[in-house]
Design a protein around this motif. Structure first.
Motif, PDB file in Angstrom:
ATOM      1  N   VAL A  80      14.010 -35.591  15.659  1.00  0.00           N
ATOM      2  CA  VAL A  80      14.638 -36.857  15.262  1.00  0.00           C
ATOM      3  C   VAL A  80      15.604 -37.294  16.366  1.00  0.00           C
ATOM      4  CG1 VAL A  80      16.017 -38.039  13.513  1.00  0.00           C
ATOM      5  CG2 VAL A  80      14.482 -36.177  12.835  1.00  0.00           C
ATOM      6  N   ASP A  81      15.462 -38.538  16.807  1.00  0.00           N
ATOM      7  CA  ASP A  81      16.381 -39.074  17.807  1.00  0.00           C
ATOM      8  C   ASP A  81      17.736 -39.341  17.172  1.00  0.00           C
ATOM      9  OD1 ASP A  81      14.481 -39.040  19.836  1.00  0.00           O
ATOM     10  OD2 ASP A  81      13.771 -41.073  19.377  1.00  0.00           O
ATOM     11  N   VAL A  82      18.777 -38.797  17.798  1.00  0.00           N
ATOM     12  CA  VAL A  82      20.130 -38.922  17.264  1.00  0.00           C
ATOM     13  C   VAL A  82      21.109 -39.110  18.420  1.00  0.00           C
ATOM     14  CG1 VAL A  82      19.656 -37.480  15.240  1.00  0.00           C
ATOM     15  CG2 VAL A  82      20.499 -36.413  17.347  1.00  0.00           C
ATOM     16  N   LYS A  83      22.354 -39.304  18.063  1.00  0.00           N
ATOM     17  CA  LYS A  83      23.466 -39.269  19.003  1.00  0.00           C
ATOM     18  C   LYS A  83      24.275 -38.008  18.716  1.00  0.00           C
ATOM     19  CE  LYS A  83      23.204 -43.578  20.815  1.00  0.00           C
ATOM     20  NZ  LYS A  83      23.206 -43.917  22.255  1.00  0.00           N
ATOM     21  N   ILE A  84      24.816 -37.393  19.774  1.00  0.00           N
ATOM     22  CA  ILE A  84      25.673 -36.229  19.568  1.00  0.00           C
ATOM     23  C   ILE A  84      27.098 -36.540  20.008  1.00  0.00           C
ATOM     24  CG2 ILE A  84      23.766 -34.599  19.778  1.00  0.00           C
ATOM     25  CD1 ILE A  84      24.830 -33.920  22.578  1.00  0.00           C
ATOM     26  N   CYS A  85      28.021 -35.733  19.506  1.00  0.00           N
ATOM     27  CA  CYS A  85      29.445 -35.951  19.775  1.00  0.00           C
ATOM     28  C   CYS A  85      29.731 -35.867  21.273  1.00  0.00           C
ATOM     29  CB  CYS A  85      30.285 -34.900  19.051  1.00  0.00           C
ATOM     30  SG  CYS A  85      30.159 -34.934  17.260  1.00  0.00           S
ATOM     31  N   PRO A  86      30.642 -36.691  21.770  1.00  0.00           N
ATOM     32  CA  PRO A  86      31.045 -36.576  23.176  1.00  0.00           C
ATOM     33  C   PRO A  86      31.724 -35.239  23.435  1.00  0.00           C
ATOM     34  CG  PRO A  86      31.817 -38.645  22.202  1.00  0.00           C
ATOM     35  CD  PRO A  86      31.336 -37.781  21.077  1.00  0.00           C
ATOM     36  N   ALA A  87      31.585 -34.732  24.647  1.00  0.00           N
ATOM     37  CA  ALA A  87      32.196 -33.451  24.997  1.00  0.00           C
ATOM     38  C   ALA A  87      33.717 -33.510  24.880  1.00  0.00           C
ATOM     39  CB  ALA A  87      31.792 -33.060  26.417  1.00  0.00           C
ATOM     40  N   GLU A  88      34.312 -34.652  25.239  1.00  0.00           N
ATOM     41  CA  GLU A  88      35.772 -34.772  25.181  1.00  0.00           C
ATOM     42  C   GLU A  88      36.283 -34.599  23.753  1.00  0.00           C
ATOM     43  OE1 GLU A  88      34.376 -37.123  28.736  1.00  0.00           O
ATOM     44  OE2 GLU A  88      33.746 -36.847  26.656  1.00  0.00           O
ATOM     45  N   GLU A  89      35.613 -35.245  22.802  1.00  0.00           N
ATOM     46  CA  GLU A  89      36.042 -35.130  21.414  1.00  0.00           C
ATOM     47  C   GLU A  89      35.755 -33.749  20.841  1.00  0.00           C
ATOM     48  OE1 GLU A  89      37.012 -39.010  22.309  1.00  0.00           O
ATOM     49  OE2 GLU A  89      35.137 -38.001  22.770  1.00  0.00           O
ATOM     50  N   MET A  90      34.706 -33.105  21.315  1.00  0.00           N
ATOM     51  CA  MET A  90      34.451 -31.722  20.889  1.00  0.00           C
ATOM     52  C   MET A  90      35.577 -30.812  21.360  1.00  0.00           C
ATOM     53  SD  MET A  90      30.339 -31.165  21.388  1.00  0.00           S
ATOM     54  CE  MET A  90      30.442 -29.487  20.749  1.00  0.00           C
ATOM     55  N   ILE A  91      35.995 -30.976  22.606  1.00  0.00           N
ATOM     56  CA  ILE A  91      37.095 -30.170  23.130  1.00  0.00           C
ATOM     57  C   ILE A  91      38.357 -30.421  22.321  1.00  0.00           C
ATOM     58  CG2 ILE A  91      38.650 -29.909  25.110  1.00  0.00           C
ATOM     59  CD1 ILE A  91      36.158 -30.423  26.896  1.00  0.00           C
ATOM     60  N   TRP A  92      38.647 -31.678  22.045  1.00  0.00           N
ATOM     61  CA  TRP A  92      39.841 -32.062  21.283  1.00  0.00           C
ATOM     62  C   TRP A  92      39.851 -31.394  19.911  1.00  0.00           C
ATOM     63  CZ3 TRP A  92      40.153 -37.198  18.270  1.00  0.00           C
ATOM     64  CH2 TRP A  92      41.451 -37.398  17.787  1.00  0.00           C
ATOM     65  N   SER A  93      38.759 -31.484  19.179  1.00  0.00           N
ATOM     66  CA  SER A  93      38.732 -30.955  17.818  1.00  0.00           C
ATOM     67  C   SER A  93      38.702 -29.433  17.791  1.00  0.00           C
ATOM     68  CB  SER A  93      37.541 -31.531  17.040  1.00  0.00           C
ATOM     69  OG  SER A  93      36.318 -31.204  17.669  1.00  0.00           O
ATOM     70  N   LYS A  94      38.013 -28.817  18.764  1.00  0.00           N
ATOM     71  CA  LYS A  94      37.933 -27.360  18.807  1.00  0.00           C
ATOM     72  C   LYS A  94      39.221 -26.703  19.292  1.00  0.00           C
ATOM     73  CE  LYS A  94      32.956 -26.596  19.495  1.00  0.00           C
ATOM     74  NZ  LYS A  94      32.842 -25.447  18.572  1.00  0.00           N
ATOM     75  N   ALA A  95      40.016 -27.427  20.069  1.00  0.00           N
ATOM     76  CA  ALA A  95      41.183 -26.829  20.731  1.00  0.00           C
ATOM     77  C   ALA A  95      42.196 -26.265  19.749  1.00  0.00           C
ATOM     78  CB  ALA A  95      41.855 -27.867  21.627  1.00  0.00           C
ATOM     79  N   PHE A  96      42.222 -26.790  18.521  1.00  0.00           N
ATOM     80  CA  PHE A  96      43.226 -26.379  17.542  1.00  0.00           C
ATOM     81  C   PHE A  96      42.747 -25.260  16.627  1.00  0.00           C
ATOM     82  CE2 PHE A  96      44.310 -30.644  18.828  1.00  0.00           C
ATOM     83  CZ  PHE A  96      45.697 -30.658  18.891  1.00  0.00           C
ATOM     84  N   ILE A  97      41.529 -24.795  16.814  1.00  0.00           N
ATOM     85  CA  ILE A  97      40.981 -23.777  15.910  1.00  0.00           C
ATOM     86  C   ILE A  97      41.348 -22.395  16.435  1.00  0.00           C
ATOM     87  CG2 ILE A  97      38.901 -22.834  14.852  1.00  0.00           C
ATOM     88  CD1 ILE A  97      37.664 -25.621  15.102  1.00  0.00           C
ATOM     89  N   MET A  98      42.398 -21.824  15.852  1.00  0.00           N
ATOM     90  CA  MET A  98      42.909 -20.522  16.281  1.00  0.00           C
ATOM     91  C   MET A  98      43.232 -19.654  15.067  1.00  0.00           C
ATOM     92  SD  MET A  98      45.416 -21.474  19.472  1.00  0.00           S
ATOM     93  CE  MET A  98      44.936 -22.685  20.718  1.00  0.00           C
ATOM     94  N   GLU A  99      42.248 -19.481  14.203  1.00  0.00           N
ATOM     95  CA  GLU A  99      42.408 -18.620  13.040  1.00  0.00           C
ATOM     96  C   GLU A  99      42.164 -17.166  13.428  1.00  0.00           C
ATOM     97  OE1 GLU A  99      43.433 -19.653  10.248  1.00  0.00           O
ATOM     98  OE2 GLU A  99      42.998 -21.802  10.174  1.00  0.00           O
ATOM     99  N   ARG A 100      42.571 -16.247  12.554  1.00  0.00           N
ATOM    100  CA  ARG A 100      42.294 -14.825  12.811  1.00  0.00           C
ATOM    101  C   ARG A 100      40.797 -14.574  12.887  1.00  0.00           C
ATOM    102  NH1 ARG A 100      45.102 -10.527   9.105  1.00  0.00           N
ATOM    103  NH2 ARG A 100      44.127  -9.218  10.702  1.00  0.00           N
ATOM    104  N   GLU A 101      40.037 -15.273  12.025  1.00  0.00           N
ATOM    105  CA  GLU A 101      38.605 -15.017  11.947  1.00  0.00           C
ATOM    106  C   GLU A 101      37.789 -15.946  12.834  1.00  0.00           C
ATOM    107  OE1 GLU A 101      39.469 -18.178   8.857  1.00  0.00           O
ATOM    108  OE2 GLU A 101      40.450 -16.369   9.631  1.00  0.00           O
TER     109      GLU A 101
END
Length: 275
Positions: free
Chosen positions: A127-148
């Motif tokens: 299926v042809d789709v659009k994927i998230c920009p790399a910049e926004e992926m970095i932004w959203s992932k940067a805050f994920i610092m859980e123990r698990e």
């Protein structure tokens, strides 16, 4: 076609029924005309070439479009739920589910028009789709610092794969007053890949170092604030609940309400239950 094949492998060839479910939902969303983006393991593989087992499919949408997308899915027999009103809904098929994401768990990385303005073409399960920009992926992932779960390695791989093509000015704007979080990942990137340090433009590091130098000699905030809750929903609860520090997630410091944080905190126990 290489990108399409690569993205398909990111899911490690899901079961036929799961794949059919994914394709049907993607087709429904395409037919609805409501903008959406594919993220998660599929987008990560598209940028980095790294294959990863994934239990679900991550769809990113605007919060204002959640009801329209829910209606389109329900008309085709798929029930949806607003799991966490501040950032996440789901559509399920037995034990399989698709996340409908319109922000991040800390309320920071809200999906807005820029996500769609800079989206990248891809193909997921035919299926042809659009994927998230790399910049926004970095932004959203940067805050994920859980123990698990810590997404720092994902960011380092995205920087290594895409750093020379990133819109660094936009990335800096995304982090805004949370620039220390971005800086911490850039420092670790230079540690992980010393020979690729040049990928981060020197003016970016100079700007961040200047900010750090200026802030270091400036007076500390008068109020006792904990921004650690933006990094982990669990590991800084003692500071909020017992020490009385102001929760950095809650308005006006953050984008969440006390009700949002209560629901998000209550879900911790459910998350830790054995499955």
């Amino acid at each position: 076609m290489d990108a399409a094949i690569s993205i398909l492998r990111a899911a490690e060839n899901p079961e036929p029924e799961t794949k059919a479910f994914y394709r049907q939902v993607l087709d429904i969303l395409n037919d609805s005309g409501v903008p959406f983006l594919v993220g998660g393991a599929y987008a990560f593989n598209r940028y980095t070439g790294i294959n990863r087992h994934t239990r679900d499919l991550d769809i990113f949408i605007r919060r204002a479009d959640f009801d329209k997308i829910s209606d389109a899915l329900r008309m085709q027999g798929h029930a949806t739920e607003l799991t966490f009103p501040h950032w996440l809904g789901k559509v399920r098929f037995g034990d399989v589910y698709i996340d409908l994401i319109f922000s991040s768990g800390n309320g920071i990385a809200e999906v807005d028009d820029l996500w769609f303005d800079y989206a990248v073409d891809a193909n997921v399960h035919g299926v042809d789709v659009k994927i998230c920009p790399a910049e926004e992926m970095i932004w959203s992932k940067a805050f994920i610092m859980e123990r698990e779960r810590f997404d720092g390695a994902d960011i380092i791989h995205l920087l290594n794969a895409c750093g020379d093509k990133l819109d660094w000015a936009r990335l800096l704007r995304r982090f805004g007053s949370h620039w220390r979080v971005l800086m911490s990942h850039l420092v670790l990137f230079g540690f992980a890949y010393p020979s690729a340090r040049h990928v981060v433009p020197p003016p970016v590091m100079t700007e961040l170092i200047d900010r750090l130098r200026n802030e270091t000699v400036s007076p500390s905030p008068e109020h006792s604030i904990c921004l650690g809750t933006l990094l982990s929903r669990e590991q800084y609860l003692k500071d909020i609940e017992q020490e009385g520090l102001q929760d950095g997630r809650i308005t006006p410091l953050g984008n969440m309400t006390p009700e949002d944080t209560a629901i998000w905190t209550e879900a911790i126990q459910e998350h830790h239950k054995p499955h």
